[in-house]
Write a protein that holds these residues in place. Structure first.
Motif, PDB file in Angstrom:
ATOM      1  N   ALA A 134       0.857  -1.195   0.000  1.00  0.00           N
ATOM      2  CA  ALA A 134       0.000   0.000   0.000  1.00  0.00           C
ATOM      3  C   ALA A 134       0.890   1.241   0.000  1.00  0.00           C
ATOM      4  O   ALA A 134       0.942   1.986   0.983  1.00  0.00           O
ATOM      5  N   PRO A 135       1.624   1.482  -1.096  1.00  0.00           N
ATOM      6  CA  PRO A 135       2.652   2.521  -1.112  1.00  0.00           C
ATOM      7  C   PRO A 135       2.127   3.940  -0.928  1.00  0.00           C
ATOM      8  O   PRO A 135       2.891   4.831  -0.556  1.00  0.00           O
ATOM      9  N   ASP A 136       0.840   4.173  -1.161  1.00  0.00           N
ATOM     10  CA  ASP A 136       0.287   5.523  -0.998  1.00  0.00           C
ATOM     11  C   ASP A 136       0.032   5.893   0.459  1.00  0.00           C
ATOM     12  O   ASP A 136      -0.337   7.034   0.755  1.00  0.00           O
ATOM     13  N   VAL A 137       0.207   4.937   1.374  1.00  0.00           N
ATOM     14  CA  VAL A 137      -0.059   5.177   2.793  1.00  0.00           C
ATOM     15  C   VAL A 137       1.171   5.806   3.452  1.00  0.00           C
ATOM     16  O   VAL A 137       2.290   5.303   3.307  1.00  0.00           O
ATOM     17  N   TRP A 138       0.965   6.888   4.194  1.00  0.00           N
ATOM     18  CA  TRP A 138       2.046   7.494   4.974  1.00  0.00           C
ATOM     19  C   TRP A 138       2.433   6.561   6.123  1.00  0.00           C
ATOM     20  O   TRP A 138       1.570   5.954   6.741  1.00  0.00           O
ATOM     21  N   ARG A 139       3.741   6.475   6.411  1.00  0.00           N
ATOM     22  CA  ARG A 139       4.225   5.515   7.401  1.00  0.00           C
ATOM     23  C   ARG A 139       5.062   6.227   8.467  1.00  0.00           C
ATOM     24  O   ARG A 139       6.088   6.840   8.153  1.00  0.00           O
ATOM     25  N   LEU A 140       4.595   6.110   9.716  1.00  0.00           N
ATOM     26  CA  LEU A 140       5.284   6.721  10.854  1.00  0.00           C
ATOM     27  C   LEU A 140       5.851   5.622  11.738  1.00  0.00           C
ATOM     28  O   LEU A 140       5.102   4.788  12.256  1.00  0.00           O
ATOM     29  N   HIS A 141       7.164   5.645  11.946  1.00  0.00           N
ATOM     30  CA  HIS A 141       7.839   4.699  12.843  1.00  0.00           C
ATOM     31  C   HIS A 141       7.852   5.318  14.232  1.00  0.00           C
ATOM     32  O   HIS A 141       8.485   6.344  14.450  1.00  0.00           O
ATOM     33  N   LEU A 142       7.144   4.676  15.182  1.00  0.00           N
ATOM     34  CA  LEU A 142       7.043   5.201  16.539  1.00  0.00           C
ATOM     35  C   LEU A 142       7.312   4.077  17.530  1.00  0.00           C
ATOM     36  O   LEU A 142       6.634   3.055  17.515  1.00  0.00           O
ATOM     37  N   VAL A 143       8.317   4.263  18.378  1.00  0.00           N
ATOM     38  CA  VAL A 143       8.638   3.309  19.445  1.00  0.00           C
ATOM     39  C   VAL A 143       8.413   4.041  20.765  1.00  0.00           C
ATOM     40  O   VAL A 143       9.246   4.831  21.202  1.00  0.00           O
ATOM     41  N   GLY A 144       7.282   3.778  21.404  1.00  0.00           N
ATOM     42  CA  GLY A 144       6.900   4.542  22.578  1.00  0.00           C
ATOM     43  C   GLY A 144       7.507   4.062  23.879  1.00  0.00           C
ATOM     44  O   GLY A 144       7.336   4.723  24.902  1.00  0.00           O
ATOM     45  N   GLU A 145       8.203   2.940  23.866  1.00  0.00           N
ATOM     46  CA  GLU A 145       8.826   2.398  25.076  1.00  0.00           C
ATOM     47  C   GLU A 145      10.265   2.898  25.184  1.00  0.00           C
ATOM     48  O   GLU A 145      11.131   2.476  24.414  1.00  0.00           O
ATOM     49  N   PRO A 146      10.561   3.780  26.149  1.00  0.00           N
ATOM     50  CA  PRO A 146      11.928   4.318  26.266  1.00  0.00           C
ATOM     51  C   PRO A 146      12.992   3.258  26.504  1.00  0.00           C
ATOM     52  O   PRO A 146      14.144   3.461  26.129  1.00  0.00           O
ATOM     53  N   ALA A 147      12.603   2.132  27.105  1.00  0.00           N
ATOM     54  CA  ALA A 147      13.590   1.085  27.395  1.00  0.00           C
ATOM     55  C   ALA A 147      14.180   0.476  26.135  1.00  0.00           C
ATOM     56  O   ALA A 147      15.279  -0.091  26.173  1.00  0.00           O
TER      57      ALA A 147
END
Length: 213
Positions: free
Chosen positions: A159-172
């Protein structure tokens, strides 16, 4: 025109997982989980001797956690407030790799925190289920949020038209995980992530072609 669509992962995006999981396997199974990354490879070791668990031993522990201990999880700071703000502008679907067997438990878990959205318990790469969601919702613009690089690659292919956000919410683990090459941005706090997502929805244009960074 149809509403925008935001497709988000749950573990380490909306809810902490590795820390409560590590606390549980330590207390209940005599296993130490060394939080080095999100892969679980060689991360689980027996406390008494330090030997790594076999791969075949890992999934039963994860399955047991999701069957009986999901209520140990707690929200990533700012995640649910961000979802509320984003939900005013877009439809939201939670796409989580806990599998279909734990889908209802995940719905109930999120409802305890007053977050109500469709939940899909999937397996494997998320590109195909994201593509199916795009075909179903036909959104004006779509954003995908996940902590694992492999899923960004999968979505970029399907689905190349989809914007992709890499989010790692765990600080550890956040500082141990490199930015996903096929994501358009890497943001690990929800205040900034909310602004980025809302900006993509306001722009209302498809994501650029996948080019690994």
């Amino acid at each position: 025109m149809n509403r925008p669509l935001v497709i988000t992962d749950c573990d380490e995006v909306l809810m902490h997982m590795v820390v409560p999981f590590a606390e549980w396997v330590d207390a209940e199974h005599g296993v130490i989980f060394r939080i080095e990354d999100a892969s679980f490879a060689n991360a689980l070791k027996r406390k008494e001797c330090g030997t790594p668990l076999e791969a075949a031993e890992v999934w039963p522990l994860l399955d047991g956690f999701f069957r009986k201990e999901m209520m140990r999880q707690y929200p990533i700071p700012g995640a649910l407030a961000a979802m509320a703000a984003i939900g005013a502008e877009a439809d939201i679907v939670v796409l989580t790799n806990v599998g279909p067997e734990h889908q209802q438990a995940r719905i109930e878990q999120l409802a305890l925190h007053d977050f109500h959205a469709p939940v899909i318990g999937s397996r494997g790469g998320k590109g195909e289920p994201v593509r199916r969601l795009i075909e179903e919702y036909k959104p004006s613009v779509a954003v995908f949020v996940d902590d694992l690089a492999g899923h960004h690659h999968s979505v970029a292919q399907e689905a190349p038209d989809v914007w992709r956000l890499h989010l790692v919410g765990e600080p550890a683990i956040a500082d141990k995980i490199a930015p996903a090459p096929y994501a358009h941005a890497r943001i690990d706090n929800w205040k900034e992530a909310q602004r980025w997502i809302l900006a993509r929805l306001a722009e209302n244009i498809p994501a650029p072609a996948a080019e690994p960074v």
